[in-house]
Design an enzyme around this catalytic site. Structure first.
Site, short mmCIF file in Angstrom:
data_model
loop_
_atom_site.label_atom_id
_atom_site.label_comp_id
_atom_site.label_asym_id
_atom_site.label_seq_id
_atom_site.Cartn_x
_atom_site.Cartn_y
_atom_site.Cartn_z
CG HIS A 191 45.53 61.98 -20.93
ND1 HIS A 191 46.35 60.98 -20.44
CD2 HIS A 191 45.89 62.15 -22.23
CE1 HIS A 191 47.18 60.59 -21.39
NE2 HIS A 191 46.92 61.28 -22.50
CB CYS A 192 42.10 59.62 -16.32
SG CYS A 192 43.35 60.61 -15.50
CB ILE A 193 37.71 59.07 -19.00
CG1 ILE A 193 37.59 60.46 -19.63
CG2 ILE A 193 37.59 59.14 -17.48
CD1 ILE A 193 36.22 61.11 -19.43
CG ASN A 237 39.92 66.26 -15.51
OD1 ASN A 237 39.18 66.50 -16.46
ND2 ASN A 237 39.87 66.96 -14.39
NE ARG A 286 45.16 57.93 -21.86
CZ ARG A 286 45.48 58.28 -23.09
NH1 ARG A 286 46.58 57.79 -23.65
NH2 ARG A 286 44.70 59.09 -23.79
#
Length: 388
Positions: free
Chosen positions: A367-369, A365, A101
């Site tokens: 969304h971050c990956i 989490n 992200r």
């Protein structure tokens, strides 16, 4: 083609689609860094593979993997994706960590439906001021290299520092950020708030920027917006919330709520705000977690009992599903509540719970990956498939 930093998408008619718009695929990065995923990476890779398996059911998956890990990664990814493995694209590329992200390109769509990427400058969430690791050159190179790998033109936004997790877009001209992150001293200290806002409008084709005061308590990214608030539809958001006035998150979320209630979006709509409760019991690092990390010199370290920035707002839209973090243990009821809440809000997608504490231990989490790659769809086609 590198379009250079003198050209902006807004001058070309490009703008950022919402995450819930139709995807061509999703970019992710294989977890390898021992300071994020530990010397034993089994739990983290199991969580990543579960996410892979859901994405490939409805869109393409691109996974960046270092040369040293590519054979092992390919075997595990293909096994996880099973009958859908033809949707997997594994690309050899060196990275510093797995936060697709933040290090991957932000994609914008043009008037004719074609897609371009934006290559922001990445400095590990704060550079020399409060960055989380000492060297980030490989991560900063990812956006441009990935666009080249999939043959997409890229806008060079350097030296403007930005991470994908620090912006949320409704696809209709509204961008949402947090002041705590974008105004932090480690990103663009020579730019005023107004100048930063103009950069967002220029590159994302936005008409209005909403500045939430805060993110999630103890979020080491200086409180990315994607951990506290997300668009679920035009004019509609979920906001991380707690009723516990003793929790430091309470005042932070309250300030955000008051702000969101006071503003309108780019089309003049008052926002419909849904409260998405954080875990009732804070998620913390155990001694066993700490013993598994191997930190490099200059890398941010954790301590036993440290509170992690656990939030259910860090979910991800695929074309057919919403992938929602789950923390387990004493928070099983909180996990169920989050799934139930999002199921009522996101009625056109299946809400799928993903055990993701191992990802949270890395610092983010789901969304971050993940980073969505919008489909190159014309305005007429979008109307036909009811995305407008």
């Amino acid at each position: 083609m590198n379009l250079g930093n003198a050209v902006f998408p807004v001058t070309d008619g490009y703008s950022m689609p919402a995450e819930y718009d139709i995807h061509d695929g999703t970019l992710m990065i294989w977890p390898e860094r021992p300071g994020s995923w530990g010397k034993n990476k089994d739990d983290a890779r199991k969580a990543f593979c579960e996410i892979f398996s859901q994405i490939v059911k409805c869109e393409k998956l691109y996974v960046l993997v270092s040369e040293n890990e590519i054979n092992n990664a390919r075997e595990m990814i293909y096994e996880a994706c099973g009958a859908y493995k033809d949707n997997v694209n594994i690309i050899p590329m060196e990275t510093d960590d797995s936060w697709a992200r933040d290090v991957g390109p932000t994609f914008v769509r043009g008037p004719k439906g074609n897609i371009r990427g934006i290559d922001w400058e990445f400095n590990a969430w704060g550079g020399e001021v409060d960055g989380l690791y000492a060297s980030w050159d490989k991560d900063d190179a990812v956006a441009k290299k990935f666009c080249e790998a999939i043959n997409i033109d890229v806008y060079d936004a350097h030296p403007f520092v930005l991470e994908g997790g620090s912006i949320h877009c409704d696809g209709e001209g509204t961008v949402m950020v947090t002041e705590s992150c974008l105004l932090s001293k480690g990103r663009n200290p020579k730019l005023s708030k107004e100048e930063i806002e103009q950069k967002l409008k220029d590159y994302l084709g936005a008409k209005k920027v909403l500045w939430l005061p805060f993110g999630i308590y103890n979020d080491e990214t200086n409180e990315h917006v994607d951990n506290v608030c997300a668009f679920t539809a035009p004019g509609e958001v979920v906001l991380a919330w707690t009723d516990n006035k003793e929790d430091p998150q309470y005042e932070m979320s309250l300030r955000d709520l008051e702000y969101l209630e006071s503003v309108t979006d780019a089309r003049g709509r008052h926002l419909k705000i849904h409260k998405l409760y954080v875990p009732d019991t804070p998620v913390t690092c155990t001694q066993e977690d700490i013993d598994n990390y191997i930190f490099e010199e200059g890398e941010d370290e954790r301590e036993p009992g440290e509170r992690l920035a656990a939030s259910y707002a860090n979910f991800y839209f695929t074309n057919t599903a919403v992938l929602v973090p789950q923390f387990g243990g004493v928070n099983e009821e909180s996990d169920k509540r989050a799934v139930e809440t999002l199921s009522k809000i996101c009625k056109n997608r299946k809400v799928i719970p993903i055990a993701s504490r191992a990802i949270l231990l890395g610092g983010g989490n789901i969304h971050c990956i993940t980073q969505q790659i919008p489909a190159p769809v014309s305005n007429m086609m979008r109307k036909i498939v009811n995305f407008e």
